[in-house]
Design a protein around this motif. Structure first.
Motif, PDB file in Angstrom:
ATOM      1  N   CYS A  85      11.325  21.389  -4.604  1.00 32.32           N
ATOM      2  CA  CYS A  85      12.796  22.302  -5.221  1.00 32.32           C
ATOM      3  C   CYS A  85      13.840  22.082  -5.363  1.00 32.32           C
ATOM      4  O   CYS A  85      14.732  21.805  -4.674  1.00 32.32           O
ATOM      5  N   GLU A  86      14.063  21.596  -6.574  1.00 31.53           N
ATOM      6  CA  GLU A  86      15.514  20.765  -6.360  1.00 31.53           C
ATOM      7  C   GLU A  86      16.805  22.359  -5.510  1.00 31.53           C
ATOM      8  O   GLU A  86      17.567  20.642  -5.402  1.00 31.53           O
ATOM      9  N   ARG A  87      16.403  23.532  -5.588  1.00 31.96           N
ATOM     10  CA  ARG A  87      17.800  23.939  -6.188  1.00 31.96           C
ATOM     11  C   ARG A  87      17.475  23.565  -4.144  1.00 31.96           C
ATOM     12  O   ARG A  87      18.745  24.114  -4.069  1.00 31.96           O
ATOM     13  N   CYS A  88      16.547  24.328  -3.553  1.00 28.48           N
ATOM     14  CA  CYS A  88      16.615  23.755  -1.806  1.00 28.48           C
ATOM     15  C   CYS A  88      16.765  23.171  -1.286  1.00 28.48           C
ATOM     16  O   CYS A  88      17.176  22.691  -0.371  1.00 28.48           O
ATOM     17  N   ALA A  89      16.336  21.740  -2.177  1.00 23.87           N
ATOM     18  CA  ALA A  89      16.576  19.782  -1.694  1.00 23.87           C
ATOM     19  C   ALA A  89      15.054  20.175  -0.427  1.00 23.87           C
ATOM     20  O   ALA A  89      15.240  19.480   0.531  1.00 23.87           O
ATOM     21  N   ARG A  90      13.733  20.757  -0.742  1.00 21.88           N
ATOM     22  CA  ARG A  90      13.173  20.544   0.336  1.00 21.88           C
ATOM     23  C   ARG A  90      11.669  20.504  -0.761  1.00 21.88           C
ATOM     24  O   ARG A  90      11.766  20.193  -2.207  1.00 21.88           O
ATOM     25  N   GLY A  91      10.996  19.592  -0.053  1.00 17.87           N
ATOM     26  CA  GLY A  91       9.884  19.148  -0.947  1.00 17.87           C
ATOM     27  C   GLY A  91       8.659  19.281   0.560  1.00 17.87           C
ATOM     28  O   GLY A  91       8.690  19.281   1.704  1.00 17.87           O
ATOM     29  N   VAL A  92       6.756  19.645  -0.402  1.00 16.82           N
ATOM     30  CA  VAL A  92       6.121  19.447   0.922  1.00 16.82           C
ATOM     31  C   VAL A  92       5.009  18.605   0.847  1.00 16.82           C
ATOM     32  O   VAL A  92       4.965  18.910  -1.127  1.00 16.82           O
ATOM     33  N   ILE A  93       5.123  17.945   0.763  1.00 19.85           N
ATOM     34  CA  ILE A  93       3.498  16.574   0.571  1.00 19.85           C
ATOM     35  C   ILE A  93       1.975  17.153   0.842  1.00 19.85           C
ATOM     36  O   ILE A  93       2.532  18.190   2.368  1.00 19.85           O
ATOM     37  N   THR A  94       1.598  17.355   0.619  1.00 17.40           N
ATOM     38  CA  THR A  94       0.013  18.385   0.314  1.00 17.40           C
ATOM     39  C   THR A  94      -0.691  17.647   0.229  1.00 17.40           C
ATOM     40  O   THR A  94      -1.868  18.267   0.806  1.00 17.40           O
ATOM     41  N   ASP A  95      -0.901  16.180  -0.043  1.00 12.38           N
ATOM     42  CA  ASP A  95      -2.446  15.404   0.162  1.00 12.38           C
ATOM     43  C   ASP A  95      -2.098  13.905  -0.248  1.00 12.38           C
ATOM     44  O   ASP A  95      -1.526  13.695  -1.221  1.00 12.38           O
ATOM     45  N   ILE A  96      -1.943  13.404   0.420  1.00 13.16           N
ATOM     46  CA  ILE A  96      -1.830  11.765   0.787  1.00 13.16           C
ATOM     47  C   ILE A  96      -3.220  10.898   0.756  1.00 13.16           C
ATOM     48  O   ILE A  96      -4.690  11.841   1.755  1.00 13.16           O
ATOM     49  N   SER A  97      -4.256  10.285  -0.801  1.00 15.86           N
ATOM     50  CA  SER A  97      -5.404   9.424  -0.547  1.00 15.86           C
ATOM     51  C   SER A  97      -5.110   8.364  -0.723  1.00 15.86           C
ATOM     52  O   SER A  97      -4.176   8.016  -1.956  1.00 15.86           O
ATOM     53  N   ILE A  98      -5.843   7.296  -0.047  1.00 13.94           N
ATOM     54  CA  ILE A  98      -5.367   5.756  -0.619  1.00 13.94           C
ATOM     55  C   ILE A  98      -6.887   5.252  -0.747  1.00 13.94           C
ATOM     56  O   ILE A  98      -7.758   5.757   1.067  1.00 13.94           O
ATOM     57  N   ASP A  99      -7.417   4.607  -1.752  1.00 18.88           N
ATOM     58  CA  ASP A  99      -8.500   3.782  -1.647  1.00 18.88           C
ATOM     59  C   ASP A  99      -8.924   2.899  -0.590  1.00 18.88           C
ATOM     60  O   ASP A  99      -7.308   2.233   0.609  1.00 18.88           O
ATOM     61  N   GLU A 100      -9.964   2.803   0.210  1.00 17.30           N
ATOM     62  CA  GLU A 100     -10.198   2.244   1.453  1.00 17.30           C
ATOM     63  C   GLU A 100     -10.020   0.614   2.012  1.00 17.30           C
ATOM     64  O   GLU A 100      -9.373   0.729   2.734  1.00 17.30           O
ATOM     65  N   HIS A 101     -10.074   0.093   0.554  1.00 14.88           N
ATOM     66  CA  HIS A 101      -9.650  -1.219   0.689  1.00 14.88           C
ATOM     67  C   HIS A 101      -8.418  -1.467   1.026  1.00 14.88           C
ATOM     68  O   HIS A 101      -7.993  -2.934   1.671  1.00 14.88           O
ATOM     69  N   PHE A 102      -7.614  -0.219   0.945  1.00  8.59           N
ATOM     70  CA  PHE A 102      -5.481  -0.538   1.197  1.00  8.59           C
ATOM     71  C   PHE A 102      -5.461   0.126   2.179  1.00  8.59           C
ATOM     72  O   PHE A 102      -3.985   0.540   2.436  1.00  8.59           O
ATOM     73  N   HIS A 103      -6.382   0.735   2.881  1.00  5.92           N
ATOM     74  CA  HIS A 103      -6.409   1.352   4.514  1.00  5.92           C
ATOM     75  C   HIS A 103      -5.585  -0.229   5.334  1.00  5.92           C
ATOM     76  O   HIS A 103      -5.853  -1.356   5.578  1.00  5.92           O
ATOM     77  N   LYS A 104      -4.562   0.743   6.341  1.00  2.50           N
ATOM     78  CA  LYS A 104      -4.157  -0.415   6.923  1.00  2.50           C
ATOM     79  C   LYS A 104      -2.862  -1.725   6.738  1.00  2.50           C
ATOM     80  O   LYS A 104      -3.322  -2.820   7.216  1.00  2.50           O
ATOM     81  N   LEU A 107       0.625   1.068   2.867  1.00  2.00           N
ATOM     82  CA  LEU A 107       0.800   1.172   1.868  1.00  2.00           C
ATOM     83  C   LEU A 107       1.222   2.715   1.247  1.00  2.00           C
ATOM     84  O   LEU A 107       1.757   3.158   1.188  1.00  2.00           O
ATOM     85  N   GLY A 108       0.667   2.896   2.650  1.00  2.00           N
ATOM     86  CA  GLY A 108       0.832   5.033   2.577  1.00  2.00           C
ATOM     87  C   GLY A 108       2.384   4.479   3.589  1.00  2.00           C
ATOM     88  O   GLY A 108       3.466   6.040   2.415  1.00  2.00           O
ATOM     89  N   THR A 109       2.743   3.960   4.268  1.00  2.00           N
ATOM     90  CA  THR A 109       4.116   3.939   4.565  1.00  2.00           C
ATOM     91  C   THR A 109       5.176   3.607   3.841  1.00  2.00           C
ATOM     92  O   THR A 109       6.232   4.132   3.484  1.00  2.00           O
ATOM     93  N   ARG A 110       4.627   2.936   2.643  1.00  2.00           N
ATOM     94  CA  ARG A 110       5.143   2.104   1.724  1.00  2.00           C
ATOM     95  C   ARG A 110       6.248   3.755   0.426  1.00  2.00           C
ATOM     96  O   ARG A 110       6.688   4.064   0.005  1.00  2.00           O
ATOM     97  N   ALA A 111       4.781   3.998  -0.549  1.00  4.08           N
ATOM     98  CA  ALA A 111       4.397   5.171  -1.014  1.00  4.08           C
ATOM     99  C   ALA A 111       5.624   6.113   0.001  1.00  4.08           C
ATOM    100  O   ALA A 111       6.231   6.773  -1.119  1.00  4.08           O
ATOM    101  N   LEU A 112       5.232   6.513   1.226  1.00  4.08           N
ATOM    102  CA  LEU A 112       6.551   7.718   1.793  1.00  4.08           C
ATOM    103  C   LEU A 112       7.270   7.318   1.129  1.00  4.08           C
ATOM    104  O   LEU A 112       8.592   8.341   1.470  1.00  4.08           O
TER     105      LEU A 112
END
Length: 154
Positions: A85-104, A107-112
């Motif tokens: 919501c841009e009016r309230c400046a609030r956001g909710v992350i509902t799902d994160i999925s990363i291919d198994e080859h890119f675990h550890k 990449l997840g930290t970089r995406a967030l």
């Protein structure tokens, strides 16, 4: 004399594979595992691009979602779903999925981090329940919250 007469001639040529049972075969496997992990980390930082997409409003009346796609050579290797919501400046992350080859690989930290930089000033929350994603948002200091960012986006 240069000492060539005293040198021992190896039984295997220097270009032979260490995994074939030659000298140092035990340690070469360990080296390969480390370099493979490092290679995947470099790949995650250099060759993965971020693309924003908009998911249209669901027929159930829920607010529309945004999706950050993690793309490696025309292939989606991860997704971060979020509502904002841009009016309230609030956001909710509902799902994160990363291919198994890119675990550890970070990449997840970089995406967030990319998501935070793309929307400065937004207060982020999450609704994630999986262990790996829960650990990721905990490391990134994103507290748990409701599924909707605010009351007027429901």
């Amino acid at each position: 004399m240069h000492g060539r007469h005293a040198r021992h001639a190896p039984s295997t040529p220097p270009y032979a594979s260490a995994s074939a049972g030659g000298p140092g075969a035990k340690h070469s496997r360990r080296r390969g595992r480390t370099t493979g992990r490092l290679r995947r980390r470099l790949l995650a930082y250099r060759a993965v691009d971020f693309r924003d997409t908009h998911i249209p409003q669901a027929p159930s009346g829920r607010a529309s979602e945004e999706c950050l796609l993690l793309v490696h050579v025309r292939r989606v290797v991860g997704q971060v779903h979020y509502r904002m919501c841009e009016r309230c400046a609030r956001g909710v992350i509902t799902d994160i999925s990363i291919d198994e080859h890119f675990h550890k690989t970070g990449l997840g930290t970089r995406a967030l981090s990319h998501l935070r930089a793309r929307h400065p000033g937004v207060t982020w929350r999450n609704t994630l329940t999986g262990r790996s994603t829960r650990d990721l948002v905990r490391r990134m200091c994103i507290p748990p919250g409701d599924a909707q960012p605010c009351a007027h986006t429901a």
